[in-house]
Every structure is written in C-alpha cells, then in structure tokens.
Design a protein around this motif. Sequence first.
Motif, PDB file in Angstrom:
ATOM      1  N   VAL A   1      -4.486  -2.829  -5.185  1.00 27.46           N
ATOM      2  CA  VAL A   1      -3.697  -2.589  -4.063  1.00 27.46           C
ATOM      3  C   VAL A   1      -4.253  -1.698  -3.173  1.00 27.46           C
ATOM      4  O   VAL A   1      -3.702  -0.685  -4.444  1.00 27.46           O
ATOM      5  N   PRO A   2      -4.501  -0.534  -2.246  1.00 24.36           N
ATOM      6  CA  PRO A   2      -4.601   0.652  -1.763  1.00 24.36           C
ATOM      7  C   PRO A   2      -3.619   1.543  -2.122  1.00 24.36           C
ATOM      8  O   PRO A   2      -2.541   1.757  -2.146  1.00 24.36           O
TER       9      PRO A   2
ATOM     10  N   GLU B   1       0.850  -1.217   0.342  1.00 27.79           N
ATOM     11  CA  GLU B   1      -0.007  -0.778  -0.004  1.00 27.79           C
ATOM     12  C   GLU B   1       1.325   1.341   0.042  1.00 27.79           C
ATOM     13  O   GLU B   1       2.034   1.053   0.644  1.00 27.79           O
TER      14      GLU B   1
END
Length: 388
Positions: free
Chosen positions: A203-204, A179
């Motif tokens: 994925v953030p 992230e």
Amino acid sequence: MAKEGAQRAEETEQMIEKEGGREAAEGGAGGSLRAGDAKEMRAVVLSAFGGLNKLRVSKKAMPEPQEGELKIRVKACGLNFIDLMVRQGNIDNPPKTPLVPGFECSGIVEALGDSVKGFEIGDRVMAFVNYNAWAEVVCTPVEFVYKIPDDMSFSEAAAFPMNFVTAYMMLFEVANLREGMSVLVHSAGGGVGQAVAQLCSTVPNVTVFGTASSFKHEAIKNSVTHLFDRNADYVQEVKRISTDGVDIVLDCLCGENTGKGLSLLKPLGTYILYGSSNMVTGETKSFFSFAKSWWQVEKVNPIKLYEENKVIAGFSLLNLLFKQNRGGLIKGVMDKLLNLYNDKKIKPVVDSLWALEEVKEAMQRIHDRGNIGKLILDVEKAPTPLVS
C-alpha cells in the motif's frame, strides 16, 4: 500443464510408495501404505500441560480421511507462539491431553475422503489443522486446504497460512488499511510482524513503526520505517516522530501495552489485540503473570471511546476458522495472498528448520524471542547430532 501436473502426481505417488516401503523394511513407521503393515506414524505428543518435558515424539495410529477430508503426508509444520500457550494450558477450553499440537502444515495429498473435489493425490498443499499438525500424516477438511504455488517450498508453505492470513485480516478486513496510514506492530521480527511489514509495503506511503529485541534490528531494519527496542519507551518515540500517533496498533503482548496502544491511536484509529505473549514468562503457566497482565490492562470505557473516536478490536484466526466456521472467508483471503506471492510482493520469512525430535529446542527459541520469521518443523530432517 495438465500433463505436467499428472506426471508430477505420478512421481509423487511413486516417491511415497518408495519411502513407505523403505521405512517399513527398516522397521520405521512410514511403511503403512502396504497392506498388512501396522498403520503407525511419528508425531509430537503433549502428554500433559506444563513444561518442555511434557513433549515427546511417539508412534501413533495413522488417521484416515473421513468424508470431506484430505489425508496429507506432512513435509513441514509451522510453530507459533500460540503453541507455547497450548503447551502450558494457557488458553481457553484446551482439549484434553495427551494431544498432538500444531495448527498448520504443508505436504502432499495422499488420499481423498468421500465427496472431496478440486484435489488429486500428489497435489502439493498447505493446510490449517485443528490440532494434530505436528505429525507425519494429518487429515483435515478440504475447506482448510490450499494448493501450493510451484515455486514455493514446503517450508515456506508451512510458514504462510497463520502469519499472512492473520496479518491480512487485521490490516485490511478489521482496520481497513489505506494509502498514507501508519501502523505500530509489536514483535516486528516474528512471523506475523514480518508478514505485516510486507503487506504494508503493498500500500503506498504506509509508515510502519515496529518494536523488536535490539539484536534483531540489523536483520529487519529495512522491513519497517521506524524500529524501536522492545524495552524502550516506544510511546514517546512514536509521538516524537508522529505527534498525532498512529492509525493502527497491532498488539500481541497485552498487559500494559494495551493502554499504551490505545493512547497512541489517532481519531478513527483502530487498536487490535491478537495475542497475549506477556502472559508467558516462564516454561510453565504462571498465574502471577496471567493476573499481572490482566491487572495492567486499563479498563476500557465505551464512553471514552465514543468521545475520542477510537476503535478497539480483537482477532483470533483459530477461533474464526474452527469455532465460528468462517473457512469460506479465509479461503478468499488466501486466494488474494497467493496472488500477491505469485506477483513476488510477499514471501514467507523462515527462521530455521528443526527435526520433530528437536521440538523442545525450537519452542525454547520462540520463548526466548530469538527467531526472525517462522520456525519450521521439518518432518524429514534428522536431529542435529550433539557436539561432544
């Protein structure tokens, strides 16, 4: 569900028998399923390394599965940039010609070799093949074969293995994407580039910098965070947005881009070389382009890497599969990718479909960097008639 699967397998077998009988009656190569018929098939054959004129569609003997192999009636095949390099003989230790190119395909299981478990005749599958994929029938070890989700088409399945496994391995196995990280990917409009962009979106807060030909920008602008023209000074553009650079560089170009990529890495960043398309400048192998690319690669000093806290890596999926025997590792990755597909988080981007007889035109489109996503050879497609 088992009943539906058995019914689909029976329908598939009937379809294969019907198609085979019809093609045999017409004098085609597909009638080899009947006893007494010559067991031949159509395949793209590379007669010698060189230009597009070295490719032709020919009749070849149909392979039969050995122990541990599956026989697949091919529906679609993937085209990759590595196929251009194979055609030119621009790879290490190429096999002798004549050969049938191609490393991935999708189709229907037609026969099982001894000791094969987990598959049945009629299963819809996609597979890695160590050459020979561009044909109506292939045989490949069971460890390289994967079942296709019910809602995935054959063309999507042929676009899936090489691109998504390569992208996943580089991002998560080699570079440990997490992230908040940032990624620079070249050829963002190609098959691997689009796979990278989709996987990064799982994925953030991952920032994706991409380079691509300007005419592709409108089509792919929503898949990356920042998009630059492939001929622009992307180093300065990236640093203008992120003064510290990026966490991961994925380089399929090589040459001068190697030094540029390393210069853009943040401390603890990872540079991964997974191709060298800058070596392909013309239709045939160019020793000048080859030498120029290697000459442009800056000498990497381990002491400098140590001082700057940078990682340099390489990735070759084909070597991992066929030379280093990591099929089990790849199967685990495929399981994860198919879960992401079933969750509708990733989806192969298919640029266009081509008949086997149109392989030269398809290869030229890749050479010209004209594709957005994956080019597919559709084995059942008839060539497009020439307009007079």
